[in-house]
Design a protein around this motif. Structure first.
Motif, short mmCIF file in Angstrom:
data_model
loop_
_atom_site.label_atom_id
_atom_site.label_comp_id
_atom_site.label_asym_id
_atom_site.label_seq_id
_atom_site.Cartn_x
_atom_site.Cartn_y
_atom_site.Cartn_z
N TRP A 48 0.81 -1.22 0.00
CA TRP A 48 0.00 0.00 0.00
C TRP A 48 0.85 1.27 0.00
CZ3 TRP A 48 0.29 3.71 3.66
CH2 TRP A 48 0.87 3.35 4.91
N VAL B 282 7.59 -11.43 12.31
CA VAL B 282 8.87 -10.85 12.72
C VAL B 282 8.65 -9.38 13.05
CG1 VAL B 282 11.26 -10.44 12.04
CG2 VAL B 282 10.02 -12.44 11.14
N LYS C 294 9.73 -5.47 14.05
CA LYS C 294 10.83 -4.55 13.76
C LYS C 294 11.75 -4.43 14.96
CE LYS C 294 8.47 -1.63 10.48
NZ LYS C 294 7.62 -0.47 10.32
N LYS C 295 13.03 -4.13 14.68
CA LYS C 295 13.97 -3.86 15.78
C LYS C 295 13.42 -2.79 16.71
CE LYS C 295 18.38 -4.70 13.59
NZ LYS C 295 19.58 -4.07 13.07
N ARG D 80 15.76 -9.23 17.41
CA ARG D 80 14.36 -9.17 17.00
C ARG D 80 13.50 -10.06 17.88
NH1 ARG D 80 13.53 -6.66 11.61
NH2 ARG D 80 15.64 -6.44 10.85
N VAL E 226 10.26 -12.56 17.53
CA VAL E 226 9.49 -13.28 16.52
C VAL E 226 8.34 -14.00 17.21
CG1 VAL E 226 9.57 -15.13 14.82
CG2 VAL E 226 11.53 -13.62 15.09
N GLU F 94 0.79 -8.05 8.45
CA GLU F 94 1.90 -7.22 7.98
C GLU F 94 1.58 -5.73 8.10
OE1 GLU F 94 3.48 -8.19 4.09
OE2 GLU F 94 5.11 -9.29 5.07
N LEU F 95 0.30 -5.41 8.17
CA LEU F 95 -0.10 -4.01 8.27
C LEU F 95 -0.07 -3.48 9.69
CD1 LEU F 95 -3.07 -4.10 5.79
CD2 LEU F 95 -1.01 -2.73 5.54
N LEU F 96 0.01 -4.36 10.67
CA LEU F 96 -0.03 -3.90 12.06
C LEU F 96 1.24 -3.14 12.41
CD1 LEU F 96 -1.53 -7.03 13.89
CD2 LEU F 96 -2.70 -4.96 13.12
N ASP G 236 7.53 -6.21 10.99
CA ASP G 236 8.45 -6.02 9.89
C ASP G 236 8.09 -6.94 8.72
OD1 ASP G 236 10.71 -4.78 8.78
OD2 ASP G 236 11.92 -6.56 9.15
N ILE H 6 6.03 -14.35 7.71
CA ILE H 6 6.58 -15.42 6.89
C ILE H 6 5.72 -16.66 7.01
CG2 ILE H 6 8.61 -16.88 6.54
CD1 ILE H 6 10.24 -14.62 7.93
N ILE I 33 16.13 -13.50 9.09
CA ILE I 33 15.20 -12.40 9.35
C ILE I 33 15.88 -11.06 9.54
CG2 ILE I 33 13.33 -13.81 10.27
CD1 ILE I 33 14.36 -12.96 13.07
N GLU J 270 17.20 1.70 9.23
CA GLU J 270 17.24 1.44 10.66
C GLU J 270 18.55 1.97 11.25
OE1 GLU J 270 16.21 -2.61 11.63
OE2 GLU J 270 14.13 -2.19 11.15
#
Lengths: 347, 347, 347, 347
Positions: free
Chosen positions: A277, B4, B6-7, B36, B38, B54-56, B60, B63, D65, D75
Motif C-alpha cells: 500500500w 517478525v 521490527k527492531k 528481534r 518473533v 503485515e499491516l499492524l 516487519d 513469513i 530475518i 534502521e
C-alpha cells in the motif's frame, strides 16, 4: 516478411526459396548485399509462413516486418479512441479514476467504500464479484450477490462500476449488471473469453498478462476488436520479473509505448503493480505523470480485515490524500481531474 | 506463520499483534532474540492473514511456513502417483512418450503421423483440435472434427490420445473423445477450467504457465485434485525469460524439484520449450536424464507445410532417430522404453 | 542491415534515407513491397548506424542481419575448437569434469577433496582463491595463499586446476599459478578483465552472466578472442528468472544453441545453476545428455561446515555416486569419461 | 534466523539442530506449533550458517530475518543522506538533474551540450570517457582526453560533472578529474571496484545492475560505505525482463522502495531505462512524480550522428521542452528545480 540467406547459401538454395514463395502465391524481391542475400516477400503473408521458410535449406533467419495486429494499431486508426460510460469518458482530457475494494465482501463494506471514493473524486467504482485465486482454499468471491451489491452501490452513488468476468459462461450475467467488463491478467490469453466479451455492447478493460509482451497484449485486444467491440481500453498492472520486494514490476514505460503503437486508452494499476500500500501513491502519481488516461486503485474501509489483497489496499484517508496529490500532477501534464472544484460547486 | 517484529517495535505494538491473533482464534508464541522478537502463530491460519498482520504497527515481515498446497504435496502422499490409461502407465518405470502433430490438420496428416510415431515407439498420440493462438488471425483448430480424427487414429493404431481443452464448456465434449485432457500453459490459472477438469474421470495433464512458479503450478494442480480427480500429471514446457534465441527457457531443474515436493508424475516438452526443431533431440535426452517420467514432442509428416509450429516439429526420420538415442539414456537412469524390443517380438 | 520504412512514409523520406547511406559510404538497395518499402544496406556497417537510421523521418525499424560476433562464430570457424591442458582435453570426445570446493579454505580441506575427486574420476580441480561475494561481510577467499594450496594439490594429484580471477591487476598472479583462468558470471561484461585475460597464454573459461543473452555471451568471448587468446570455453551456470525455488535457472538449451552458433567448447555448472545439492546430480546428467563437453560441480568434505555454498556442494560419496551414473549417460551420447576403466588399470 | 523443522521431523533431529547451534556459540528458542516446530536462533549469525543448518536432517527451511545490509539501512540511519558537490545538493528538496552526452566525442560536441543543458536548467553534466561496450568492435571512449574535455566544460559552465570509472586502476585518474564517480550497471557487482571507490573522497553514484534485486543493490552500496565513503547515491536504470520493445524495464517502484529501506538518495535514468528517445520525457516525469531525488538523461547536439546511444538521446530542443514540463510536476510533489526563475535573475 524478409528472408535472410546464410552467408554460405548456394544459388540452388536461393532458387528453392523463390520457388516456395511462388507456390504460396507470393513474390520475392532479391537484394544481394556484400555479405548476405535478402529476399523481400511481397503479398499476403501469414505468421506460420515464417516457420515454414526458416526450415528451408540456406535460410538463416526470417524477419516479419508487418505488425501482426491491425485494428488496434495507430496506423489503422490515427485518432485516439474515446470511450463513454454514461457521463464518464475514458481516453479524453479528464482522467478516469477507478477505485474500490478488491473483492465485494458485504453490503456495508461496499457502500461505505463507494461513498468514500465518490467523495474523494473517483468516477468509476471497482469491486470483484468473481475472484481468481491462486489457491483453491482462498476466497473466490460472492458471485451474483456481488453483482447485485455493486448495482446497489451504483444506484446510490451514481458511479458506474467495473467488475471482472472469469469465464465465457458468465459474460451474459456480468454484462447485465456491469458498466464495464474487466478481463484480468490471468485471462489475457483466454481466447474464448476474449471472443465472448468481443460480442458484448459494453466497454471492456483488458489487463496485461504477467508475462505478456506489449505486442501480445495488443493481439489480445485485437481478438475483442475483431468481434466487433471497439470499446476496449488497456490496463498495465505489473509484469513478473526476478524482483521479489514488489509483487510485480509496474512497467510504466508500457503506457507511452501503447500510446505510440495504438489508439486505445491505457491506464495503470499501482495496487497490483506493487502489492504494497505505501508504494501505491507514488506509483499512481508516476502513472499520471507518464501520460496515462487514468488509474485504478484498491480502497478498503479496513485493509487489515480485507478478505483479499489487504496489503495493497488504501484506507479512505490515504485515498483522499492521494487524490489531493494527483490533482496538481494531472494539471502539469494537461489532464483534468474526473471531478473538478468548479463542478463540485455546481452540484 | 511467523511474525517478525521490527527492531524498533515497542511492547505496545507487540501486545497489539498478540491481541489480534487472539481475536482471530489463534495463539502466538513469542521468541525474543537479541535483535528481534518473533512470534510463532499456532492454529488454523489462512493466506490473507499474512497481509492483515503485515499491516499492524511494529511488524516487519510475516513469513508463511506451511506450504499452501496439500493434496499435491509429498508430505500428504509419500508414494509416487501412478496413472493408468489402458495399458499405458504414466509415472512408473516405463517412460511415457507422447508424440504427434501440434494441430490436427487432415485425416491423412494425422493417420500418417500416428502410424509413424507408433512404429518408432511412442505410446501416446497427441494432436490439437482446439488451438490457442496469440493472434485472432491464425488457425484455431478443427474443433469436433479434430476429435473425431483423433479417435479414428486411436482405433487404427491402438494409441490412446491426449488433446487440449480450452474452456469449461468444451470439457464434456473433449472428455467423451480423449483419453487424457490437457490444460495448456495459458490456462494454468483458468480456475473455472481447472474446477471443471477436476470433475472428470479421466487423467489430466497440466502444463506449467509461462510465468508460473513451481509453487503456483502445484496450487493449480491442487484445484484439480481438490475436485476429486487424482489422476493429474505435470508437464514442464519452458518459462518466459529475457533470452530470445529460444522460444522459451525449458526449466529442466523443475523436474527433480517437482519430484521432491510432490508425488505427481512430471514430463517435459522440449518442442514448446525451445521452439527450434534442432534443439528438441538434445533437450529430450536431457529431460530423460534428469529423471522425468516421459516427454512430449511434436512430429509432423512435413514440418515446412505445418499450419502451426512447424519450426519446432520433428520429421518422422528425426523422431525415429531420437527414439533410438533415448533408449540407452533411459536405461542409464533406470527407465524402460514404452515399447521394448522383447515386447515387440511378443506382439 | 535492413531499413524498414513506415507504411505512411513519403518519397522524400525515402530519398533522405538513401542520401544518409550515401554520406556514410554505403549503398542502399530498395525493395518495394505491397505494404512496405525495405532498403537493404550494402557495405561496412557498424552497430551505431542502427540508432542513427532509426531516427530518420519515415523509418519504422532498422534490422541488423549480420551477427555481431565473428571470431567466435561457426561461420568463421566451422570445426570445433579443442583445448589442451597438459593431457586433459576440453572439447574432444572425452568429457571434461571439473570438481572441487567452492572456496579454498584449508590445506586439509583442499587436499582431501582433490584426492577424492581424482579417485572418483574428475580430470580438473576447481577451487576459489579470490571469491566474489554479494555482501562485504562474507568470506572473500584466501587470495595468494589459496593459489599456493591449489598448486600443492596439483603437485600431489596431477590434476590441473581452474580458479577465478576477479580483477585485471590479479591476472598476472593468477596466470602464474593456474592452468585455466575463470571469468565469473558477475564479470562477464567486465571488459577490462576480458581484455586482460585475452593477452594470457592459458585457457580461459567464461561463465555466462546471470542476465546475459547467448549473443552477449558470445560477444564477451569475442573480446578475449580478439586479443589473441583462442583457448576459450564457455560455462552455462544458470540465468536469473522469476523462479525462486532454485538459485538460478540452468538454461540447458544454451548448450546445443552455443554448439550451433559457435565452435567454442561449452560445459554446464549445475551447482550454481540450482543452488541445491540434491538437484545437482539429475542436472549434471541432463547437461551431459544434452551434449555438453563436460560439467563443473562443487564438492566439499563436509558441506555443512563449508564457508561458502555448502548447500549446493556434494559430499565425496555423492560425487562418486554421480560419476558412476554419468558414465552410461556419457556413453549413450557418444562421449567417454575422463578416466576410463581400462586406463585406470594401466596407471 | 529461524529454523523451520519438517512436519515429519523427530525429536532426535530437533536435538541435533539444537546441538549444532550450541556448538556454533548460539542459542535456540523452540516454538512448537500445531503443524511445525520452529527454532528462533539467538546470537551472532552469519550468512553461511543458513546453508549449514538447511542440510541437517529434519530441517525444512532456514529463514534469515535480519536484513543483510546495515550501513545503508534506514534502521541504521533514519535521516536522509544529503550529498553536496560544491553548490549542488543531491538528496535535498531541490532535484539533481544530470544531463549530457552518452560519450564524450569532441570538444565541440561536449561544450555545446554543456552550454545547452546548463541553459535549460540542469545542474550536473554527464559524459562518458571510459565506455563499456557489449562488442569489442564498438567505440570505447576517449579515455583521459575525455576527462580533460569534461574538466574544460566544467570550467566554462560551472557545472560539476559525473563520469563512469570501469576498473580499479582508473579510480585514481578519474577521481582527480571528476566531481562524482559513476559505477555502471555492469559493474554493480565488481567488488574490487566497489572497494576502490569506497576509499575515494568524492561522491559515488551506483547504478542498479540489470538483474540485481533491490537487496543486492543495497549490498553493493554497503561495500562502498563499509570502506568509509558515505557519499553514495543510487540510480535506477532499468532491469532486464522479457519485454523487448524497450531496451530495459525502468522499475520506478524501486525509487519509493529504496526510500523506505535506505537513507541514500536515489534518482532515475529514463534514457537507459527505455532506450527510445520518445519514451524519455514521459518516464522522466514519472520518475520525478514518484519522488526521486532527480534524474539523469542523455542529450546530444545531433543524436543521429552520435557514436553511442543516439536512439535514446534527446536533442537540445527536446531537453529544454522536458525541463519546462518537469517544473510543475516537481512543484506538485514538493520539489524545487535545480535552478529556479528567481535565482536566474539573481545570477
Amino acid at each position: 516478411m524478409l528472408v535472410v540467406m546464410k552467408k554460405s547459401s548456394t544459388e540452388n538454395e536461393l532458387a528453392g526459396v523463390m520457388q516456395k514463395l511462388t507456390q504460396s502465391g507470393l513474390a520475392g524481391h532479391m537484394s544481394r548485399g556484400v555479405e548476405r542475400t535478402v529476399i523481400g516477400v511481397v503479398g499476403q503473408t501469414y505468421p506460420e509462413l515464417r516457420d515454414t521458410l526458416e526450415l528451408l535449406p540456406g535460410v538463416d533467419e526470417v524477419i516479419p516486418i508487418s505488425k501482426p495486429y491491425k485494428l488496434s494499431s495507430r496506423e489503422f486508426q490515427p485518432e485516439d479512441t474515446v470511450i463513454s460510460v454514461g457521463d464518464v469518458v475514458i481516453g479524453g482530457d479528464k482522467l478516469a479514476i477507478i477505485a474500490g475494494p478488491c473483492a465485494v465482501e458485504t453490503e456495508q463494506q461496499l457502500l461505505e467504500t463507494a461513498r468514500a471514493v465518490k467523495a474523494a473524486g473517483a468516477n468509476i467504482l471497482r469491486g470483484g464479484a468473481f475472484k481468481p485465486s491462486t489457491s483453491p482454499y482462498q476466497f473466490r468471491g460472492l458471485g451474483k450477490r456481488g453483482l447485485e451489491l455493486l448495482a446497489q452501490a451504483r444506484a446510490e452513488t451514481g458511479l458506474p462500476f467495473i467488475t471482472e468476468v472469469l469465464t465465457p459462461q458468465d459474460v451474459e450475467l456480468v454484462e447485465r449488471y456491469a458498466d464495464i467488463l474487466q478481463v484480468g491478467a490471468r485471462n489475457m490469453q483466454n481466447f474464448n473469453l476474449l471472443d465472448e466479451v468481443g460480442k458484448v455492447r459494453k466497454p471492456v478493460m483488458l489487463k496485461r498478462g504477467m508475462a505478456a509482451t506489449i505486442q501480445e497484449w495488443l493481439l489480445s485486444a485485437e481478438y475483442i476488436l475483431a468481434q466487433g467491440n471497439r470499446q476496449v481500453f488497456l490496463c498495465e498492472r505489473g509484469i513478473r520479473t526476478f524482483e521479489t520486494y514488489t509483487r510485480n514490476t509496474l512497467d510504466i514505460s508500457a503506457i507511452p509505448s501503447i500510446q505510440k503503437l495504438s489508439h486505445l486508452p491505457v491506464i495503470g494499476d499501482p495496487s497490483h503493480g506493487t502489492g504494497r500500500w505505501y508504494l501505491v501513491p507514488p506509483l499512481a502519481l508516476a502513472v499520471v505523470a507518464a501520460g496515462a488516461d487514468g488509474f485504478m486503485v484498491e480502497v478498503h474501509p479496513n485493509p487489515d480485515m480485507a478478505l483479499k489483497d489487504g496489503a495493497q489496499s488504501l484506507t479512505f484517508d490515504n485515498f483522499e490524500r492521494l487524490m489531493r496529490q494527483v490533482a496538481p500532477v494531472a494539471a502539469s501534464v494537461g489532464r483534468r481531474m474526473p471531478v473538478e472544484p468548479e463542478e463540485e460547486h455546481g452540484e
